[in-house]
Write a protein that holds these residues in place. Structure first.
Motif, mmCIF file in Angstrom:
data_model
loop_
_atom_site.group_PDB
_atom_site.id
_atom_site.type_symbol
_atom_site.label_atom_id
_atom_site.label_comp_id
_atom_site.label_asym_id
_atom_site.label_seq_id
_atom_site.Cartn_x
_atom_site.Cartn_y
_atom_site.Cartn_z
ATOM 1 N N PHE A 124 0.914 -1.098 0.209
ATOM 2 C CA PHE A 124 -0.063 -0.027 0.008
ATOM 3 C C PHE A 124 0.771 1.368 -0.142
ATOM 4 C CE2 PHE A 124 -3.161 -3.012 1.691
ATOM 5 C CZ PHE A 124 -4.268 -2.590 0.833
ATOM 6 N N ARG A 125 2.119 1.231 -0.196
ATOM 7 C CA ARG A 125 2.927 2.278 -0.329
ATOM 8 C C ARG A 125 3.592 2.443 -1.567
ATOM 9 N NH1 ARG A 125 6.793 0.757 4.968
ATOM 10 N NH2 ARG A 125 5.110 0.426 6.288
ATOM 11 N N PRO A 126 3.313 3.570 -2.320
ATOM 12 C CA PRO A 126 3.587 3.827 -3.705
ATOM 13 C C PRO A 126 5.265 3.924 -3.582
ATOM 14 C CG PRO A 126 1.646 5.233 -3.033
ATOM 15 C CD PRO A 126 2.207 4.473 -1.669
ATOM 16 N N GLN A 127 5.640 4.387 -2.523
ATOM 17 C CA GLN A 127 7.174 4.753 -2.738
ATOM 18 C C GLN A 127 7.819 3.424 -2.898
ATOM 19 O OE1 GLN A 127 5.310 5.409 0.000
ATOM 20 N NE2 GLN A 127 6.222 5.155 1.907
ATOM 21 N N SER A 128 7.328 2.402 -2.507
ATOM 22 C CA SER A 128 7.934 0.984 -2.698
ATOM 23 C C SER A 128 8.207 0.789 -4.082
ATOM 24 C CB SER A 128 7.113 -0.116 -1.861
ATOM 25 O OG SER A 128 6.029 -0.287 -2.301
ATOM 26 N N THR A 129 7.181 1.119 -4.706
ATOM 27 C CA THR A 129 7.441 0.812 -6.417
ATOM 28 C C THR A 129 8.679 1.538 -6.809
ATOM 29 O OG1 THR A 129 5.077 0.459 -6.633
ATOM 30 C CG2 THR A 129 6.380 1.028 -8.536
ATOM 31 N N HIS A 130 8.646 2.673 -6.540
ATOM 32 C CA HIS A 130 9.676 3.745 -6.727
ATOM 33 C C HIS A 130 11.362 3.097 -6.255
ATOM 34 C CE1 HIS A 130 12.431 7.235 -8.036
ATOM 35 N NE2 HIS A 130 12.716 7.185 -6.490
ATOM 36 N N ALA A 131 11.224 2.837 -4.990
ATOM 37 C CA ALA A 131 12.559 2.026 -4.346
ATOM 38 C C ALA A 131 12.916 0.915 -5.119
ATOM 39 C CB ALA A 131 12.287 1.809 -2.980
ATOM 40 N N MET A 132 11.836 0.040 -5.643
ATOM 41 C CA MET A 132 11.951 -1.105 -6.298
ATOM 42 C C MET A 132 12.801 -1.041 -7.567
ATOM 43 S SD MET A 132 12.106 -4.212 -5.380
ATOM 44 C CE MET A 132 13.611 -4.629 -6.342
ATOM 45 N N GLU A 133 12.006 0.018 -8.431
ATOM 46 C CA GLU A 133 12.663 0.376 -9.656
ATOM 47 C C GLU A 133 14.103 1.073 -9.542
ATOM 48 O OE1 GLU A 133 9.689 3.234 -10.858
ATOM 49 O OE2 GLU A 133 8.411 1.589 -11.624
ATOM 50 N N ARG A 134 14.539 1.629 -8.308
ATOM 51 C CA ARG A 134 15.687 2.311 -8.370
ATOM 52 C C ARG A 134 16.856 1.112 -7.921
ATOM 53 N NH1 ARG A 134 19.194 5.946 -7.650
ATOM 54 N NH2 ARG A 134 20.363 6.179 -5.421
#
Length: 240
Positions: free
Chosen positions: A62-72
């Motif tokens: 439920f945390r959008p930032q986790s998607t960004h972190a995984m992409e990075r």
């Protein structure tokens, strides 16, 4: 479904973790039933438990930032793992615990005709993989039990661990040695070693996999040292 939504609403409306008793009271359910729902949601990453207090809160799903972190992390890991693959001449991988399974986000395949390689996006079981062991060794025991209950522990080879208590004892060894090892447990004649990437807020790790005949036990410490070096570098870059 209403009960699941009630639980998620309770956690979403709290800025801090919510203890089991408060979740049960808010959802108007017995603690035992609430715990079962929470365990299932935790295994699928929809919620997580704070190690210090045992309180529950919404998880990475439920945390959008986790998607960004995984992409990075994926972007940083790909060239690093390709370089490591060239050094080791075997397949290297980046995996993350997604719910109850390990998902391979980067697979840098060996040039050997005979090689051990998963596909990007492929899901692996935690009980039979080096990455699963390395990552689960960092989790609380009840979280590991929830993951195993959600995924099951199917037997893939004669060496696969299929008992939860045996697996928990294996994790004690993983914590002691600092890496997870798959000794022909996921695939006959295959061997894999994995380490976690610490301090990035994601349950992720990197590994090297190869046919056992090309990856004898005496190579393990050298491979682990190289994996750890890459893992530390990725951790520093992610936190920069």
């Amino acid at each position: 479904m209403d009960r699941v939504c009630d639980i998620l609403d309770i956690l979403a409306n709290s800025s801090t973790g919510v203890p089991l008793s408060a979740v049960a009271e808010g959802a108007q359910m017995p603690k035992s039933s609430t715990f079962r729902y929470l365990s299932a949601l935790e295994a699928r990453r929809y919620i997580e438990r704070e190690p210090e207090t045992g309180a529950y809160r919404l998880g990475l799903a439920f945390r959008p930032q986790s998607t960004h972190a995984m992409e990075r992390l994926t972007e940083l890991a790909r060239p690093a793992l390709e370089k490591l693959r060239d050094q080791l001449e075997e397949t290297t991988n980046l995996g993350v615990l997604d719910g109850a399974f390990i998902v391979h986000n980067v697979v840098a395949e060996s040039a050997h005709m005979m090689r051990l390689a998963a596909r990007v996006g492929e899901r692996g079981y935690v009980h039979s993989t080096a990455l699963g062991k390395a990552i689960c060794a960092t989790l609380p025991e009840d979280r590991v039990r929830s993951v195993l209950a959600a995924s099951g522990m199917p037997r893939f080879t004669d060496h696969t661990i299929t008992d939860a208590e045996d697996y928990l004892r294996e994790l004690e060894q993983v914590r002691s040695q600092g890496y997870g090892l798959d000794e022909a447990e996921n695939q006959d004649s295959g061997r894999c070693v994995g380490v976690v990437i610490e301090g990035i807020g994601l349950p992720a790790g990197i590994s090297m996999s190869a046919p056992a005949e090309r990856f004898p036990a005496e190579r393990t410490e050298d491979v682990v040292a190289r994996l750890r070096k890459v893992a530390r570098s990725l951790s520093r870059q992610m936190r920069a």
